[in-house]
Scaffold this active site. Structure first.
Site, mmCIF file in Angstrom:
data_model
loop_
_atom_site.group_PDB
_atom_site.id
_atom_site.type_symbol
_atom_site.label_atom_id
_atom_site.label_comp_id
_atom_site.label_asym_id
_atom_site.label_seq_id
_atom_site.Cartn_x
_atom_site.Cartn_y
_atom_site.Cartn_z
ATOM 1 N N ASP A 99 0.873 -1.191 0.000
ATOM 2 C CA ASP A 99 0.000 0.000 0.000
ATOM 3 C C ASP A 99 0.898 1.225 0.000
ATOM 4 O OD1 ASP A 99 -2.222 1.930 0.618
ATOM 5 O OD2 ASP A 99 -3.343 0.113 1.025
ATOM 6 N N GLY B 259 4.578 1.442 -1.543
ATOM 7 C CA GLY B 259 4.760 1.883 -2.922
ATOM 8 C C GLY B 259 3.459 2.371 -3.530
ATOM 9 N N ASP B 260 3.584 2.748 -4.799
ATOM 10 C CA ASP B 260 2.458 3.273 -5.562
ATOM 11 C C ASP B 260 2.229 2.302 -6.727
ATOM 12 O OD1 ASP B 260 0.967 4.572 -7.523
ATOM 13 O OD2 ASP B 260 1.851 6.532 -7.121
ATOM 14 N N PHE B 261 1.046 1.716 -6.786
ATOM 15 C CA PHE B 261 0.863 0.692 -7.828
ATOM 16 C C PHE B 261 0.828 1.265 -9.251
ATOM 17 C CE2 PHE B 261 -3.497 0.278 -5.552
ATOM 18 C CZ PHE B 261 -4.070 1.352 -6.199
ATOM 19 N N HIS C 191 -12.700 -0.772 -7.601
ATOM 20 C CA HIS C 191 -13.899 0.097 -7.685
ATOM 21 C C HIS C 191 -13.559 1.570 -7.436
ATOM 22 C CE1 HIS C 191 -15.522 0.397 -3.250
ATOM 23 N NE2 HIS C 191 -14.218 0.542 -3.289
#
Ligand SMILES: C[S@@+](CC[C@H](N)C(=O)[O-])C[C@H]1O[C@@H](n2cnc3c(N)ncnc32)[C@H](O)[C@@H]1O
Length: 333
Positions: free
Chosen positions: A203, A223-225, A243
């Site tokens: 996350d 991290g940043d996906f 969503h």
């Protein structure tokens, strides 16, 4: 010919829906104040509750009278006692939903939803008017509100994690990555159910920093996906994440998972699914919330299958649970 959904007279349907905001707002206030923590085993005088919360007793009484008329608290002898629903507003209740009820008090939630008209007029998420950088960037800058949001997700999930664990056999997997796993509530429960597995919680850095890391077999990756490589795993959990995003961003997330995945890896998307036929008012409500707040949407299983097909996965199964969530399983091709 008019279509009738409810047994209530039509005027009552309009009246009740228009005014639903009143009870809803009363609930947010009561949760914010921690009123339930000041109600004892027996009926507690409203004056005592008001002193505990530092608020005006007459106003509090009126708000609690409204909530008690719909089963949240019970009005007895000039005071209030708990019901099953109000017990869930206690901070120390197992599966407490206090944080969930506080969530709509968050400035961004509250102000964004007031701007729903903007979404309807423009097709853009209303959040753009209030915080053009979007919901997650706002939470990054407001750690107190991010904590309430994280706890709200945990509270919400507490209601259906057991149903997900009962529906899907997680013991088949050795490395399970929870992508956008929040505070790690699902992963912790899942590692208990799958004693041979290790878990990786992925996350945003500030979310991972707020998690309880001292859990056996659980590691965290911040991290940043959209930018960072995702960990290698044979099962990826993606619960209530897709969503939040439009189709293009969902494809970026799924493609990032595909790039990190072990050969033959599985993705389990756990979400409310829009039924192909019939209507689920709870899913529809969540869908409109997403329209305004994140620009995401609730999807049908066929829509998810299309996203899988465009990102290197193939839909395998849609597995119902005893509750509202479904597990939509796909494998890497
Ligand atoms: C609606 S919450 C769901 C949390 C959890 N999976 C659950 O179901 O309770 C979405 C999660 O996505 C995370 N998230 C949002 N943007 C992200 C990004 N760019 N990279 C990684 N995680 C992100 C948020 O921090 C949040 O924990």
């Amino acid at each position: 010919m008019a279509i009738t959904q409810s047994a209530a007279p039509p005027q009552v349907t309009i009246w009740e829906t228009t005014n639903a905001i009143v009870a809803s707002r009363a609930l947010h206030v009561v949760a914010e104040l921690g009123v339930a923590d000041h109600v004892g085993q027996q009926s507690t005088p409203v004056a005592t509750i008001a002193v505990g919360c530092g608020v005006d007793p007459r106003s509090l009484d009126r708000v609690l009278r409204l909530l008690s008329s719909i089963g949240i608290f019970a009005r007895r002898r000039g005071g209030y006692a708990h019901t099953d629903a109000s017990l869930l507003l206690r901070s120390d209740a197992p599966g407490s939903m206090r944080a969930f009820a506080r969530m709509m008090n968050l400035r961004l939630m509250n102000e964004t939803f007031t701007e729903l008209m903007h979404s309807v007029r423009s097709g853009e998420p209303a959040v753009n008017l209030v915080e053009p950088r979007g919901f997650w960037a706002y939470l990054t800058d407001h750690p107190d509100q991010a904590r309430v949001f994280g706890e709200a997700m945990e509270a919400r999930a507490a209601a259906y994690i057991a149903e997900v664990l009962a529906a899907y056999d997680f013991r088949r997997f050795t490395t399970i990555a929870d992508i956008g796993g929040g505070l790690g509530h699902l992963l912790r429960a899942l590692l208990t159910a799958a004693p041979g597995a290790t878990g990786i919680l992925f996350d945003l850095p500030e979310v991972v920093a707020a998690t309880d890391v001292a859990v056996e077999r659980l590691t965290t990756v911040a991290g940043d996906f959209f930018r960072d490589p995702l960990p290698r795993a044979d099962l990826y959990i993606v619960m209530e994440v897709l969503h939040d995003w439009d189709d293009q961003d969902c494809l970026r997330i799924l493609s990032a998972i595909r790039r990190g995945a072990a050969p033959g890896a599985t993705v389990a998307v756990i979400e409310n699914i829009v039924p192909e036929t019939g209507d689920d008012p709870r899913v529809n409500a969540l869908d409109v919330l997403m329209l305004a707040i994140t620009g995401g949407r609730e999807r049908t299983a066929a829509e998810l299958a299309d996203l899988f097909g465009s990102s290197g996965f193939r839909l395998q199964a849609v597995i119902p649970t005893a509750g509202p969530m479904k597990v939509v399983e796909a494998t890497a091709v």
